[in-house]
Design an enzyme around this catalytic site. Sequence first.
Site, PDB file in Angstrom:
ATOM      1  N   SER A  47      42.524  43.405  54.242  1.00 37.11           N
ATOM      2  CA  SER A  47      41.089  43.593  54.402  1.00 37.11           C
ATOM      3  C   SER A  47      40.366  42.819  53.304  1.00 37.11           C
ATOM      4  O   SER A  47      40.997  42.164  52.474  1.00 37.11           O
ATOM      5  CB  SER A  47      40.747  45.075  54.291  1.00 37.11           C
ATOM      6  OG  SER A  47      40.891  45.479  52.942  1.00 37.11           O
ATOM      7  N   LYS A  48      39.063  42.943  53.307  1.00 41.14           N
ATOM      8  CA  LYS A  48      38.237  42.206  52.341  1.00 41.14           C
ATOM      9  C   LYS A  48      38.665  42.470  50.907  1.00 41.14           C
ATOM     10  O   LYS A  48      38.490  41.626  50.041  1.00 41.14           O
ATOM     11  CB  LYS A  48      36.772  42.599  52.517  1.00 41.14           C
ATOM     12  CG  LYS A  48      36.147  42.000  53.744  1.00 41.14           C
ATOM     13  CD  LYS A  48      34.673  41.720  53.489  1.00 41.14           C
ATOM     14  CE  LYS A  48      34.065  40.832  54.548  1.00 41.14           C
ATOM     15  NZ  LYS A  48      33.557  41.536  55.696  1.00 41.14           N
TER      16      LYS A  48
END
Length: 489
Positions: free
Chosen positions: A254-255
């Site tokens: 994810s980010k």
Amino acid sequence: MNENIRTRFAPSPTGYMHIGNLHTALFEWLFARHEGGKFILRIEDTDVERHTPEAVQVIYDGLRWLGLDWDEGPDVGGPHGPYVQSERVEIYQGYLQQLVAEGKAYECYCTPEELTARREAMRARGEAPRYDNRCRTLTEAERAAAQAAGQQACVRLRMPEGGATVVRDLIQGEVSFENALVGDPVIGKTSGFPTYHMAVVVDDYLMQISHVIRAAEHLANTQVHMQIQAALDFPTPTYAHLPLILGEDRTKLSKRHGAVSVVEYQEKGFLPEALFNFLALLGWSPGGSEEVLSREEIIERFTLEACSASPAVFDLAKAEWLNSEYMKQMPGEEMATRLLPLLQEHGLMEAEPSPERLAWLAQVADLMKERAPLLTTYAEWARYFFTDDYEYDEKARDKWLTKPETPGVLRQLAERLETLAGWDAESVEGAVRGLAEEVGVGAGKVIHPCRAAVTGTTVGPSLFHLLELLPQETVVMRLRRAAEAFGEQ
Ligand code: GLU
């Protein structure tokens, strides 16, 4: 050639492409290309509030950047179009009506508030919340009353009451899902739009998709998909759910793990061919220890059987290593083409360079390519080739430039180089070594300060070759400039 092999990439146009989506697309594409089949692009926009042409463009751009071409799709057409789900709503509605008419699906009038309240109650009783299938058994009179009252209905699929749905997945193996554990799923929304489950099943059937290859996240959805197929008498395609992609801390990518959008990788300066290679190795093993594989080799060797069921870890350092390997192998002219836009963006190269300038850039690219992991680092590290405006780094200052004897050496060298007749690596080397001998120091005592002054750093390619690529007067000017800057300290 096996044209019956048909895979599809079915992204939602969210305006952003996750690197995981590109990974999925790559594997779908690789399988189709390996088999000599077809790769289809389908835009799944029934869950998106409003899709914009720009959001679809992001998908095209991501695929094109990696070199994944599609045989059928919204822009290229094909025999099974349209390839955008919002343009196919009537098709889904026909199948929804058919299922309701056959009693395989039913209209459900429960409101969102009622559903939430009942789910809460289930949770309170310690049960896993799911739809309680209440509207399955409504009487005709109850249905008529709900309709008369103008209550909105969604459509739910009647799931089998017992047994299990068994997914025979080419990668994940046999996975069994108990039917009693899921409430009847919504397949048609109150708005008249199909849900993702319905649209995907209908489209995969009508578009004659032979292999549904997709992210592991969708494995559990396959239970519902197979039940819709059974209700509609559709054959079940072959499923292959790709491994999950995790960050280095082994949580879902994810980010938090840094760059996740494809554009960020472009901007960071990855070469598409290196990322292609890297993504292919993420969950697939070519069987052998080589890691740098050409596109053609990957296509040739790719099989779904060699994909791993267990999660793959996204190792950014490895991606950078692969990228540097690709840069090393790339001819200077090609590197120059890749670097040019980046250098132009930073104002380091003119908008329309002459053929001579391009040839020069190719030489610079060739000289520097052993060193940088990414195009961006490359442009940064090679800055002194393009401008006199660069910084002296700490090491260059501490180790050489601030030494009391350095300004003198630089001045003497400037003098020698200024009058040098031929400007090539050999002559420059002769002048540098000649000076060292005359002064009675080792050549390093001239070479290192010279590099520090002319490039601002202590590392880089062969000094004489890099000096050769700079104009003589520039080198002389830089030597004097540094001598002056550090002379009075
Ligand atoms: N639109 C879905 C997604 O973007 C596609 C899922 C599928 O491949 O069935 O995840």
